[in-house]
Design a protein around this motif. Structure first.
Motif, PDB file in Angstrom:
ATOM      1  N   TRP A  86      -6.856  53.791  -8.671  1.00  0.00           N
ATOM      2  CA  TRP A  86      -6.732  52.360  -8.413  1.00  0.00           C
ATOM      3  C   TRP A  86      -8.056  51.652  -8.659  1.00  0.00           C
ATOM      4  CZ3 TRP A  86      -2.297  49.910  -6.439  1.00  0.00           C
ATOM      5  CH2 TRP A  86      -1.236  50.777  -6.116  1.00  0.00           C
ATOM      6  N   LEU A  87      -8.001  50.538  -9.346  1.00  0.00           N
ATOM      7  CA  LEU A  87      -9.144  49.650  -9.516  1.00  0.00           C
ATOM      8  C   LEU A  87      -8.939  48.468  -8.584  1.00  0.00           C
ATOM      9  CD1 LEU A  87     -11.703  48.601 -10.970  1.00  0.00           C
ATOM     10  CD2 LEU A  87     -10.179  47.618 -12.701  1.00  0.00           C
ATOM     11  N   VAL A  88      -9.953  48.186  -7.758  1.00  0.00           N
ATOM     12  CA  VAL A  88      -9.891  47.072  -6.818  1.00  0.00           C
ATOM     13  C   VAL A  88     -10.825  45.984  -7.335  1.00  0.00           C
ATOM     14  CG1 VAL A  88     -10.254  46.356  -4.423  1.00  0.00           C
ATOM     15  CG2 VAL A  88      -9.422  48.672  -4.923  1.00  0.00           C
ATOM     16  N   SER A  89     -10.310  44.766  -7.462  1.00  0.00           N
ATOM     17  CA  SER A  89     -11.124  43.687  -8.033  1.00  0.00           C
ATOM     18  C   SER A  89     -12.097  43.116  -7.021  1.00  0.00           C
ATOM     19  CB  SER A  89     -10.238  42.571  -8.587  1.00  0.00           C
ATOM     20  OG  SER A  89      -9.834  41.684  -7.563  1.00  0.00           O
ATOM     21  N   ASP A  90     -13.123  42.489  -7.538  1.00  0.00           N
ATOM     22  CA  ASP A  90     -14.147  41.830  -6.752  1.00  0.00           C
ATOM     23  C   ASP A  90     -14.825  40.821  -7.667  1.00  0.00           C
ATOM     24  OD1 ASP A  90     -16.983  41.529  -5.666  1.00  0.00           O
ATOM     25  OD2 ASP A  90     -16.038  42.710  -4.085  1.00  0.00           O
ATOM     26  N   GLU A  91     -15.151  39.665  -7.121  1.00  0.00           N
ATOM     27  CA  GLU A  91     -15.799  38.627  -7.942  1.00  0.00           C
ATOM     28  C   GLU A  91     -17.104  39.104  -8.565  1.00  0.00           C
ATOM     29  OE1 GLU A  91     -13.598  36.248  -4.711  1.00  0.00           O
ATOM     30  OE2 GLU A  91     -14.713  38.115  -4.802  1.00  0.00           O
ATOM     31  N   ARG A  92     -17.827  39.994  -7.883  1.00  0.00           N
ATOM     32  CA  ARG A  92     -19.123  40.463  -8.384  1.00  0.00           C
ATOM     33  C   ARG A  92     -19.008  41.238  -9.690  1.00  0.00           C
ATOM     34  NH1 ARG A  92     -20.609  43.997  -3.676  1.00  0.00           N
ATOM     35  NH2 ARG A  92     -18.363  44.093  -3.731  1.00  0.00           N
TER      36      ARG A  92
ATOM     37  N   TRP B  53      -7.346  57.900  -5.218  1.00  0.00           N
ATOM     38  CA  TRP B  53      -8.591  57.216  -4.884  1.00  0.00           C
ATOM     39  C   TRP B  53      -8.692  55.887  -5.611  1.00  0.00           C
ATOM     40  CZ3 TRP B  53     -12.659  56.604  -8.535  1.00  0.00           C
ATOM     41  CH2 TRP B  53     -12.519  57.332  -9.726  1.00  0.00           C
ATOM     42  N   ALA B  54      -9.553  55.039  -5.046  1.00  0.00           N
ATOM     43  CA  ALA B  54      -9.752  53.706  -5.592  1.00  0.00           C
ATOM     44  C   ALA B  54     -11.245  53.414  -5.602  1.00  0.00           C
ATOM     45  CB  ALA B  54      -9.029  52.668  -4.731  1.00  0.00           C
ATOM     46  N   ALA B  55     -11.620  52.502  -6.466  1.00  0.00           N
ATOM     47  CA  ALA B  55     -13.024  52.101  -6.528  1.00  0.00           C
ATOM     48  C   ALA B  55     -13.120  50.671  -7.026  1.00  0.00           C
ATOM     49  CB  ALA B  55     -13.814  53.030  -7.440  1.00  0.00           C
ATOM     50  N   ILE B  56     -14.246  50.080  -6.756  1.00  0.00           N
ATOM     51  CA  ILE B  56     -14.559  48.749  -7.266  1.00  0.00           C
ATOM     52  C   ILE B  56     -15.596  48.969  -8.359  1.00  0.00           C
ATOM     53  CG2 ILE B  56     -15.439  46.461  -6.678  1.00  0.00           C
ATOM     54  CD1 ILE B  56     -14.489  47.065  -3.754  1.00  0.00           C
ATOM     55  N   GLN B  57     -16.842  49.087  -7.983  1.00  0.00           N
ATOM     56  CA  GLN B  57     -17.902  49.294  -8.961  1.00  0.00           C
ATOM     57  C   GLN B  57     -17.830  50.662  -9.610  1.00  0.00           C
ATOM     58  OE1 GLN B  57     -21.456  48.436  -6.746  1.00  0.00           O
ATOM     59  NE2 GLN B  57     -21.139  46.234  -6.862  1.00  0.00           N
TER      60      GLN B  57
ATOM     61  N   ILE C 189      -5.556  46.346  -7.828  1.00  0.00           N
ATOM     62  CA  ILE C 189      -5.439  45.461  -6.676  1.00  0.00           C
ATOM     63  C   ILE C 189      -6.339  44.256  -6.927  1.00  0.00           C
ATOM     64  CG2 ILE C 189      -5.860  45.170  -4.205  1.00  0.00           C
ATOM     65  CD1 ILE C 189      -5.280  48.193  -3.911  1.00  0.00           C
ATOM     66  N   PHE C 190      -5.704  43.082  -7.000  1.00  0.00           N
ATOM     67  CA  PHE C 190      -6.435  41.847  -7.238  1.00  0.00           C
ATOM     68  C   PHE C 190      -6.787  41.208  -5.905  1.00  0.00           C
ATOM     69  CE2 PHE C 190      -6.655  37.247  -7.779  1.00  0.00           C
ATOM     70  CZ  PHE C 190      -7.591  37.144  -8.800  1.00  0.00           C
ATOM     71  N   ARG C 191      -8.105  41.005  -5.683  1.00  0.00           N
ATOM     72  CA  ARG C 191      -8.566  40.363  -4.445  1.00  0.00           C
ATOM     73  C   ARG C 191      -9.147  38.980  -4.740  1.00  0.00           C
ATOM     74  NH1 ARG C 191     -12.202  44.435  -1.244  1.00  0.00           N
ATOM     75  NH2 ARG C 191     -13.508  43.975  -3.015  1.00  0.00           N
ATOM     76  N   HIS C 192     -10.351  38.878  -5.223  1.00  0.00           N
ATOM     77  CA  HIS C 192     -11.008  37.604  -5.560  1.00  0.00           C
ATOM     78  C   HIS C 192     -10.799  36.546  -4.475  1.00  0.00           C
ATOM     79  CE1 HIS C 192     -11.723  39.405  -9.399  1.00  0.00           C
ATOM     80  NE2 HIS C 192     -12.181  38.302  -9.939  1.00  0.00           N
ATOM     81  N   TYR C 193     -11.156  36.894  -3.256  1.00  0.00           N
ATOM     82  CA  TYR C 193     -10.921  36.032  -2.100  1.00  0.00           C
ATOM     83  C   TYR C 193     -11.634  34.688  -2.155  1.00  0.00           C
ATOM     84  CZ  TYR C 193      -9.676  40.577  -0.072  1.00  0.00           C
ATOM     85  OH  TYR C 193      -9.135  41.799   0.171  1.00  0.00           O
ATOM     86  N   ARG C 194     -12.794  34.652  -2.765  1.00  0.00           N
ATOM     87  CA  ARG C 194     -13.637  33.454  -2.675  1.00  0.00           C
ATOM     88  C   ARG C 194     -13.309  32.364  -3.694  1.00  0.00           C
ATOM     89  NH1 ARG C 194     -17.216  37.840  -2.105  1.00  0.00           N
ATOM     90  NH2 ARG C 194     -17.805  38.140   0.062  1.00  0.00           N
ATOM     91  N   LEU C 195     -12.425  32.648  -4.618  1.00  0.00           N
ATOM     92  CA  LEU C 195     -12.079  31.628  -5.615  1.00  0.00           C
ATOM     93  C   LEU C 195     -11.182  30.560  -4.999  1.00  0.00           C
ATOM     94  CD1 LEU C 195     -11.245  33.664  -8.853  1.00  0.00           C
ATOM     95  CD2 LEU C 195     -13.317  32.382  -8.339  1.00  0.00           C
ATOM     96  N   PRO C 196     -11.340  29.313  -5.431  1.00  0.00           N
ATOM     97  CA  PRO C 196     -10.392  28.275  -4.995  1.00  0.00           C
ATOM     98  C   PRO C 196      -8.976  28.669  -5.452  1.00  0.00           C
ATOM     99  CG  PRO C 196     -12.276  27.315  -6.142  1.00  0.00           C
ATOM    100  CD  PRO C 196     -12.381  28.799  -6.304  1.00  0.00           C
ATOM    101  N   PRO C 197      -7.952  28.246  -4.722  1.00  0.00           N
ATOM    102  CA  PRO C 197      -6.580  28.697  -5.005  1.00  0.00           C
ATOM    103  C   PRO C 197      -6.137  28.592  -6.475  1.00  0.00           C
ATOM    104  CG  PRO C 197      -6.623  27.494  -2.953  1.00  0.00           C
ATOM    105  CD  PRO C 197      -8.004  27.369  -3.542  1.00  0.00           C
ATOM    106  N   ALA C 198      -6.353  27.475  -7.116  1.00  0.00           N
ATOM    107  CA  ALA C 198      -5.890  27.321  -8.505  1.00  0.00           C
ATOM    108  C   ALA C 198      -6.630  28.275  -9.444  1.00  0.00           C
ATOM    109  CB  ALA C 198      -6.062  25.879  -8.975  1.00  0.00           C
ATOM    110  N   ARG C 199      -7.929  28.434  -9.248  1.00  0.00           N
ATOM    111  CA  ARG C 199      -8.700  29.354 -10.092  1.00  0.00           C
ATOM    112  C   ARG C 199      -8.333  30.801  -9.798  1.00  0.00           C
ATOM    113  NH1 ARG C 199     -14.679  28.428  -9.632  1.00  0.00           N
ATOM    114  NH2 ARG C 199     -14.716  30.239 -10.996  1.00  0.00           N
TER     115      ARG C 199
END
Length: 184
Positions: free
Chosen positions: A7-13, A166-170, A32-42
């Motif tokens: 699994w690849l977990v997304s992150d804005e970084r 297993w999953a990872a981000i970076q 898994i798409f996260r990107h919590y900090r983006l404004p809703p439309a983006r």
């Protein structure tokens, strides 16, 4: 449903690396798409872009959000805290778990899988406590559903610790490795 092992977990970084990472993952991996900090439309627009790439490569796409949001966004499932996943439309529900209390909640809400973390120290949370392999295995043994290891994970650690899912981000977004271990 047969869950992916990787699994690849997304992150804005690491956003800029995600399209390439999705293309390099073995067909049938999870995203898994996260990107919590983006404004809703983006956030929605970026989800659509990355989901298109993921689906093109045969990956399962999961949205960090409620099951209702996941259904509206045409994701295969929802990811989040166990209590956020309770109720709503049917679909894959992947709970994020960091403690025995959260694992008990995931068991009660009948999540389909749990991401148990952090297994090892991570670059995203330097100095933060981690489970270690012994606590990870003890907690995983109490899970009523498949466990996906997250936190400081990479292909080498998964292979040497004999962790199948297993999953990872970076660890996946920046890895120069072209192939990742899929255990059978």
């Amino acid at each position: 449903m047969n869950l992916p092992d990787l699994w690849l977990v997304s992150d804005e970084r690491i956003d800029a690396q995600l399209p390439h990472a999705l293309a390099r993952l073995p067909r049938g991996s999870g995203f898994i798409f996260r990107h919590y900090r983006l404004p809703p439309a983006r956030r929605r627009a970026r989800f659509e872009q990355l989901a298109r790439i993921a689906r093109k490569h045969g990956h399962l796409v999961v949205l960090s959000g409620t099951p209702r949001e996941a259904r509206r966004w045409r994701a295969a499932g929802a990811y989040g805290a166990p209590q956020r996943l309770a109720g709503g439309p049917t679909g894959l529900r992947v709970a994020t778990v960091h403690s025995l209390r959260e694992l008990a909640q995931a068991n009660r809400t009948r999540a389909d899988a749990v991401l148990l973390s952090p297994v090892f120290p991570t670059r995203s949370h330097p100095g933060a406590p981690h489970l270690g392999l012994v606590r990870f295995r003890l907690m995983a043994a109490r899970s009523c559903m498949p466990v996906i290891a997250l936190g400081g994970m990479n292909a080498y650690r998964a292979r040497s610790a004999r962790i199948r899912k297993w999953a990872a981000i970076q660890g996946l977004a920046k890895s120069p490795t072209k192939s990742f271990p899929i255990h059978s």
